[in-house]
Motif scaffolding. Structure first.
Motif, short mmCIF file in Angstrom:
data_model
loop_
_atom_site.label_atom_id
_atom_site.label_comp_id
_atom_site.label_asym_id
_atom_site.label_seq_id
_atom_site.Cartn_x
_atom_site.Cartn_y
_atom_site.Cartn_z
N ILE A 1 119.87 -68.04 -9.77
CA ILE A 1 119.18 -67.52 -10.95
C ILE A 1 118.40 -68.65 -11.61
N ILE A 2 117.15 -68.39 -11.93
CA ILE A 2 116.35 -69.38 -12.64
C ILE A 2 115.88 -68.76 -13.96
N LEU A 3 116.03 -69.54 -15.03
CA LEU A 3 115.53 -69.14 -16.33
C LEU A 3 114.26 -69.95 -16.59
N VAL A 4 113.17 -69.28 -16.84
CA VAL A 4 111.91 -69.94 -17.14
C VAL A 4 111.83 -70.08 -18.66
N CYS A 5 111.56 -71.31 -19.09
CA CYS A 5 111.55 -71.58 -20.53
C CYS A 5 110.53 -72.65 -20.83
N SER A 6 110.52 -73.05 -22.09
CA SER A 6 109.67 -74.18 -22.47
C SER A 6 110.56 -75.41 -22.57
N ALA A 7 111.63 -75.43 -21.75
CA ALA A 7 112.59 -76.54 -21.68
C ALA A 7 113.25 -76.83 -23.02
N GLY A 8 113.55 -75.78 -23.76
CA GLY A 8 114.17 -75.95 -25.07
C GLY A 8 115.69 -76.04 -24.99
N MET A 9 116.29 -76.48 -26.06
CA MET A 9 117.73 -76.67 -26.13
C MET A 9 118.48 -75.34 -26.01
N SER A 10 117.96 -74.29 -26.62
CA SER A 10 118.68 -73.01 -26.60
C SER A 10 118.84 -72.48 -25.18
N THR A 11 117.86 -72.70 -24.31
CA THR A 11 117.97 -72.23 -22.94
C THR A 11 119.05 -73.03 -22.20
N ILE B 1 122.67 -71.53 -11.49
CA ILE B 1 121.88 -71.09 -12.63
C ILE B 1 121.19 -72.31 -13.21
N GLU B 2 119.86 -72.26 -13.26
CA GLU B 2 119.08 -73.39 -13.75
C GLU B 2 117.99 -72.91 -14.69
N ALA B 3 117.59 -73.80 -15.59
CA ALA B 3 116.43 -73.55 -16.45
C ALA B 3 115.33 -74.52 -16.04
N MET B 4 114.12 -74.03 -16.04
CA MET B 4 112.99 -74.90 -15.71
C MET B 4 111.71 -74.35 -16.32
N ALA B 5 110.71 -75.21 -16.37
CA ALA B 5 109.40 -74.81 -16.84
C ALA B 5 108.73 -73.94 -15.78
N GLU B 6 107.85 -73.07 -16.20
CA GLU B 6 107.15 -72.16 -15.27
C GLU B 6 106.40 -72.95 -14.20
N SER B 7 105.89 -74.12 -14.56
CA SER B 7 105.12 -74.94 -13.60
C SER B 7 105.96 -75.41 -12.42
N GLU B 8 107.29 -75.49 -12.61
CA GLU B 8 108.19 -75.92 -11.52
C GLU B 8 108.62 -74.77 -10.62
N LEU B 9 108.47 -73.55 -11.08
CA LEU B 9 108.99 -72.38 -10.38
C LEU B 9 108.51 -72.27 -8.94
N LYS B 10 107.24 -72.54 -8.72
CA LYS B 10 106.67 -72.37 -7.37
C LYS B 10 107.36 -73.26 -6.33
N ASN B 11 108.02 -74.32 -6.77
CA ASN B 11 108.74 -75.22 -5.85
C ASN B 11 110.13 -74.71 -5.50
N HIS B 12 110.55 -73.60 -6.07
CA HIS B 12 111.92 -73.11 -5.88
C HIS B 12 111.98 -71.68 -5.36
N LEU B 13 110.88 -71.14 -4.90
CA LEU B 13 110.83 -69.73 -4.50
C LEU B 13 111.72 -69.39 -3.31
N ASP B 14 111.96 -70.35 -2.43
CA ASP B 14 112.74 -70.06 -1.24
C ASP B 14 114.23 -69.96 -1.51
#
Length: 102
Positions: A6-16, A36-49
């Motif tokens: 599971i990936i949570l897309v965020c603005s890398a904030g503390m609450s996430t 379960i990880e949080a990351m910025a949307e720009s990193e998402l394309k590197n984790h699609l697999d």
């Protein structure tokens, strides 16, 4: 069920980060093998697999169309995290939302 990614897309904030920790605790309680990880949307394309579902933080809901366009062709569902559950940092509720999307 095999390992759930599971990936949570965020603005890398503390609450996430807090929400990710609560979700991990809930997954452990349920004996669920989950990454379960949080990351910025720009990193998402590197984790699609290596992912099963993407949850989008309510504060970046404007990214929903962009994220869905990226992940849905690969058979991965994406949705905005329930605002109340996010605000209350309810890891169990958000984990349930993620699992329902898989």
């Amino acid at each position: 069920m095999s390992k759930v990614n599971i990936i949570l897309v965020c603005s890398a904030g503390m609450s996430t980060s807090l929400l990710v920790e609560r979700m991990k605790l809930e997954a452990d309680k349920r004996a669920l093998d989950a990454s379960i990880e949080a990351m910025a949307e720009s990193e998402l394309k590197n984790h699609l697999d290596q992912l099963d579902v993407v949850l989008i933080g309510p504060q970046v809901r404007y990214l929903e169309k962009q994220v869905k366009k990226l992940v849905e062709p690969k058979g991965i569902n994406a949705a905005v995290i329930d605002t109340m559950a996010y605000g209350r940092i309810q890891g169990d509720v958000v984990l349930d939302q993620a699992l329902a999307l898989i």
